[in-house]
Motif scaffolding. Structure first.
Motif, PDB file in Angstrom:
ATOM      1  N   GLY A  76       0.787  -1.222   0.000  1.00 33.75           N
ATOM      2  CA  GLY A  76       0.000   0.000   0.000  1.00 33.75           C
ATOM      3  C   GLY A  76       0.819   1.271   0.000  1.00 33.75           C
ATOM      4  O   GLY A  76       0.271   2.373  -0.136  1.00 33.75           O
ATOM      5  N   SER A  77       2.138   1.164   0.124  1.00 34.07           N
ATOM      6  CA  SER A  77       2.951   2.375   0.221  1.00 34.07           C
ATOM      7  C   SER A  77       3.019   3.142  -1.095  1.00 34.07           C
ATOM      8  O   SER A  77       2.996   4.379  -1.102  1.00 34.07           O
ATOM      9  N   SER A  78       3.071   2.438  -2.232  1.00 32.81           N
ATOM     10  CA  SER A  78       3.179   3.147  -3.514  1.00 32.81           C
ATOM     11  C   SER A  78       1.881   3.864  -3.861  1.00 32.81           C
ATOM     12  O   SER A  78       1.894   5.043  -4.251  1.00 32.81           O
ATOM     13  N   SER A  79       0.737   3.198  -3.713  1.00 33.13           N
ATOM     14  CA  SER A  79      -0.539   3.847  -4.023  1.00 33.13           C
ATOM     15  C   SER A  79      -0.800   5.000  -3.067  1.00 33.13           C
ATOM     16  O   SER A  79      -1.211   6.094  -3.491  1.00 33.13           O
ATOM     17  N   THR A  80      -0.541   4.796  -1.787  1.00 34.35           N
ATOM     18  CA  THR A  80      -0.738   5.856  -0.796  1.00 34.35           C
ATOM     19  C   THR A  80       0.211   7.017  -1.049  1.00 34.35           C
ATOM     20  O   THR A  80      -0.191   8.190  -0.988  1.00 34.35           O
ATOM     21  N   GLY A  81       1.466   6.704  -1.339  1.00 28.48           N
ATOM     22  CA  GLY A  81       2.451   7.758  -1.542  1.00 28.48           C
ATOM     23  C   GLY A  81       2.222   8.553  -2.802  1.00 28.48           C
ATOM     24  O   GLY A  81       2.144   9.792  -2.774  1.00 28.48           O
ATOM     25  N   ILE A  82       2.089   7.875  -3.944  1.00 28.26           N
ATOM     26  CA  ILE A  82       1.933   8.587  -5.214  1.00 28.26           C
ATOM     27  C   ILE A  82       0.641   9.386  -5.223  1.00 28.26           C
ATOM     28  O   ILE A  82       0.623  10.582  -5.529  1.00 28.26           O
ATOM     29  N   ALA A  83      -0.479   8.739  -4.875  1.00 35.51           N
ATOM     30  CA  ALA A  83      -1.766   9.434  -4.916  1.00 35.51           C
ATOM     31  C   ALA A  83      -1.834  10.547  -3.878  1.00 35.51           C
ATOM     32  O   ALA A  83      -2.399  11.616  -4.137  1.00 35.51           O
ATOM     33  N   GLY A  84      -1.272  10.302  -2.701  1.00 31.07           N
ATOM     34  CA  GLY A  84      -1.300  11.330  -1.661  1.00 31.07           C
ATOM     35  C   GLY A  84      -0.609  12.609  -2.102  1.00 31.07           C
ATOM     36  O   GLY A  84      -1.132  13.715  -1.875  1.00 31.07           O
ATOM     37  N   PHE A  85       0.545  12.476  -2.741  1.00 31.19           N
ATOM     38  CA  PHE A  85       1.251  13.655  -3.234  1.00 31.19           C
ATOM     39  C   PHE A  85       0.516  14.294  -4.413  1.00 31.19           C
ATOM     40  O   PHE A  85       0.399  15.515  -4.505  1.00 31.19           O
ATOM     41  N   LEU A  86      -0.002  13.463  -5.325  1.00 31.62           N
ATOM     42  CA  LEU A  86      -0.665  14.006  -6.507  1.00 31.62           C
ATOM     43  C   LEU A  86      -1.954  14.754  -6.153  1.00 31.62           C
ATOM     44  O   LEU A  86      -2.319  15.731  -6.824  1.00 31.62           O
ATOM     45  N   ARG A  87      -2.640  14.322  -5.108  1.00 33.89           N
ATOM     46  CA  ARG A  87      -3.881  14.983  -4.718  1.00 33.89           C
ATOM     47  C   ARG A  87      -3.636  16.428  -4.246  1.00 33.89           C
ATOM     48  O   ARG A  87      -4.553  17.244  -4.226  1.00 33.89           O
ATOM     49  N   MET A  88      -2.418  16.744  -3.856  1.00 35.19           N
ATOM     50  CA  MET A  88      -2.093  18.124  -3.495  1.00 35.19           C
ATOM     51  C   MET A  88      -2.149  19.038  -4.714  1.00 35.19           C
ATOM     52  O   MET A  88      -2.419  20.230  -4.604  1.00 35.19           O
ATOM     53  N   VAL A  89      -1.898  18.457  -5.891  1.00 34.62           N
ATOM     54  CA  VAL A  89      -1.916  19.216  -7.146  1.00 34.62           C
ATOM     55  C   VAL A  89      -3.255  19.040  -7.848  1.00 34.62           C
ATOM     56  O   VAL A  89      -3.835  20.002  -8.366  1.00 34.62           O
ATOM     57  N   TRP A  90      -3.752  17.811  -7.875  1.00 34.57           N
ATOM     58  CA  TRP A  90      -5.015  17.487  -8.562  1.00 34.57           C
ATOM     59  C   TRP A  90      -5.972  16.846  -7.558  1.00 34.57           C
ATOM     60  O   TRP A  90      -6.064  15.604  -7.468  1.00 34.57           O
ATOM     61  N   PRO A  91      -6.720  17.647  -6.793  1.00 35.28           N
ATOM     62  CA  PRO A  91      -7.602  17.100  -5.750  1.00 35.28           C
ATOM     63  C   PRO A  91      -8.669  16.146  -6.287  1.00 35.28           C
ATOM     64  O   PRO A  91      -9.138  15.275  -5.549  1.00 35.28           O
ATOM     65  N   GLU A  92      -9.061  16.304  -7.558  1.00 43.03           N
ATOM     66  CA  GLU A  92     -10.119  15.469  -8.119  1.00 43.03           C
ATOM     67  C   GLU A  92      -9.589  14.192  -8.757  1.00 43.03           C
ATOM     68  O   GLU A  92     -10.361  13.416  -9.342  1.00 43.03           O
ATOM     69  N   LEU A  93      -8.298  13.963  -8.663  1.00 42.71           N
ATOM     70  CA  LEU A  93      -7.711  12.746  -9.237  1.00 42.71           C
ATOM     71  C   LEU A  93      -8.425  11.505  -8.723  1.00 42.71           C
ATOM     72  O   LEU A  93      -8.649  11.338  -7.519  1.00 42.71           O
ATOM     73  N   ILE A  94      -8.795  10.606  -9.626  1.00 38.72           N
ATOM     74  CA  ILE A  94      -9.436   9.346  -9.264  1.00 38.72           C
ATOM     75  C   ILE A  94      -8.358   8.289  -9.031  1.00 38.72           C
ATOM     76  O   ILE A  94      -7.516   8.053  -9.903  1.00 38.72           O
ATOM     77  N   LEU A  95      -8.377   7.678  -7.849  1.00 42.19           N
ATOM     78  CA  LEU A  95      -7.435   6.609  -7.538  1.00 42.19           C
ATOM     79  C   LEU A  95      -8.169   5.272  -7.593  1.00 42.19           C
ATOM     80  O   LEU A  95      -9.166   5.067  -6.890  1.00 42.19           O
ATOM     81  N   ILE A  96      -7.665   4.375  -8.438  1.00 38.31           N
ATOM     82  CA  ILE A  96      -8.257   3.053  -8.620  1.00 38.31           C
ATOM     83  C   ILE A  96      -7.262   2.017  -8.111  1.00 38.31           C
ATOM     84  O   ILE A  96      -6.152   1.896  -8.627  1.00 38.31           O
ATOM     85  N   GLY A  97      -7.654   1.291  -7.090  1.00 38.92           N
ATOM     86  CA  GLY A  97      -6.802   0.253  -6.531  1.00 38.92           C
ATOM     87  C   GLY A  97      -7.037  -1.073  -7.219  1.00 38.92           C
ATOM     88  O   GLY A  97      -8.176  -1.425  -7.536  1.00 38.92           O
ATOM     89  N   VAL A  98      -5.960  -1.821  -7.441  1.00 40.50           N
ATOM     90  CA  VAL A  98      -6.049  -3.150  -8.051  1.00 40.50           C
ATOM     91  C   VAL A  98      -5.571  -4.176  -7.023  1.00 40.50           C
ATOM     92  O   VAL A  98      -4.410  -4.175  -6.610  1.00 40.50           O
ATOM     93  N   ASP A  99      -6.487  -5.030  -6.612  1.00 40.90           N
ATOM     94  CA  ASP A  99      -6.213  -6.087  -5.644  1.00 40.90           C
ATOM     95  C   ASP A  99      -6.434  -7.425  -6.347  1.00 40.90           C
ATOM     96  O   ASP A  99      -6.671  -7.471  -7.553  1.00 40.90           O
ATOM     97  N   THR A 100      -6.370  -8.521  -5.610  1.00 39.76           N
ATOM     98  CA  THR A 100      -6.611  -9.829  -6.201  1.00 39.76           C
ATOM     99  C   THR A 100      -7.433 -10.690  -5.260  1.00 39.76           C
ATOM    100  O   THR A 100      -7.499 -10.416  -4.046  1.00 39.76           O
ATOM    101  N   THR A 101      -8.079 -11.693  -5.799  1.00 44.12           N
ATOM    102  CA  THR A 101      -8.891 -12.592  -4.986  1.00 44.12           C
ATOM    103  C   THR A 101      -8.026 -13.303  -3.943  1.00 44.12           C
ATOM    104  O   THR A 101      -6.894 -13.702  -4.226  1.00 44.12           O
TER     105      THR A 101
END
Length: 353
Positions: free
Chosen positions: A177-202
């Protein structure tokens, strides 16, 4: 005869590989393709630990890994001259283990399941703790709970904001979870409406789905990492191994990108989302290259033996009402930037009615 003069500084093998290539795949669909994504947090965390006096040249680094993070640590520790002990499981196949040991790491393999919740990953963490007790001068990077791993991805976010005038959606495979949290967290400071889509597995418990066997390693988790911020996600997709493997091969065939299966899972979701949102700019994070998977995902005989033969995959996800209803097919849930506790509580409330 002219003389060629080398001008310093040149990046070493670690520094030259920490950031992804940004590649346009089609229309508004792009890839952030890493050679080895876990190399970035490994370098960042160890350097910060040295700056803070938590690491000296005699300190033993000890960590749990299923492969890629361990390889990142082994490369960085080799460059820094630090002793390294890695605790893994049978997912670390012999060629990778040989590579880790060539880089100077000691590899300890856990073969049994932990008795309590967490399975093999908890068993690895338990052994890390036992080894730590035998090495008083040691440092555990803690990929599941150390927030410095989140901070490492600020460099990726900076690269993205410098390269795109805007980004509408970010598709991230989720493991620790560190990459999704880190990248999206920083990007939301610039683009608050950015949609983050997580990909998990069964089989993964990350987003409230039932625990089970995970055939798609490197994606999902059997425990809940503290570094994962669930409230950043707008929607979550669960990709079965067969779909991920087939799409990984398609990514190579269609775009000459030779990547691992977590990258294939990311591409599977990102391509679908981009097709349904024409005009949007979509970036799929692709964590590692395909060399480790030549005997598996890229090997037709192995796919046949394991029941993954054929390239037919689901063309649409199944929309589910709650992660607790997840089956063995590609599924999608509108997470809505809620915490995990809120989603779990919502299910409990519905069941009580």
């Amino acid at each position: 005869m002219s003389t060629f003069r080398i001008r310093e500084p040149f990046a070493d093998a670690v520094e030259s590989a920490v950031l992804p290539r940004l590649i346009r795949l089609s229309g508004g669909l792009y890839a952030a393709a890493f050679q080895l994504m876990k190399l970035l947090p490994a370098q960042f965390v160890l350097r910060r630990a040295m700056e803070q006096g938590l690491l000296t040249e005699r300190t033993t680094v000890i960590e749990t890994t299923s492969g890629t993070y361990g390889l990142g640590l082994a490369m960085v520790c080799r460059r820094l001259g630090l002793p390294l002990i890695l605790v893994g499981d049978p997912a670390i196949e012999s060629p990778l283990r040989r590579r880790l040991e060539d880089l100077g790491a000691r590899v300890s393999i856990v073969s049994g399941q932990a008795v309590r919740t967490g399975g093999i990953q908890q068993a690895r963490l338990d052994r890390v703790e036992r080894i730590r007790q035998r090495h008083p001068d040691s440092f555990i990077p803690g990929q599941y709970d150390n927030p410095m791993h989140i901070n490492a991805y600020g460099r990726v976010a900076e690269l993205i904001t410098e390269s795109f005038p805007r980004l509408d959606a970010l598709v991230c495979p989720v493991g620790s979870g560190s990459s999704s949290t880190g990248i999206a967290g920083f990007l939301r400071m610039v683009w608050p409406e950015l949609i983050l889509i997580g990909v998990d597995t069964t089989g993964s418990v990350l987003f409230g789905a039932p625990n089970g066997r995970r055939r798609l390693r490197g994606l999902g988790n059997g425990l809940l990492p503290q570094v994962l911020d669930h409230s950043l996600f707008d929607e979550v997709h669960w990709i079965p191994a067969k779909d991920a493997f087939a799409t990984t091969r398609r990514l190579h065939t269609d775009h000459t990108l030779f990547m691992g299966p977590t990258s294939g899972a990311s591409y599977h979701v990102a391509r679908w989302w981009a097709e349904r949102n024409p005009g949007a700019t979509v970036l799929a994070v692709m964590p590692d290259e395909g060399h480790r998977y030549q005997r598996t995902v890229y090997h037709d005989a192995w796919l046949g033996r394991e029941g993954f033969a054929g390239d037919e995959v689901a063309k649409e996800p199944l929309d589910i009402a709650h992660p607790g209803e997840l089956g063995q097919v590609w599924s999608r849930y509108p997470w809505g930037r809620r915490t995990r506790a809120q989603v779990v509580e919502e299910r409990a409330t519905l069941d009580a009615r």
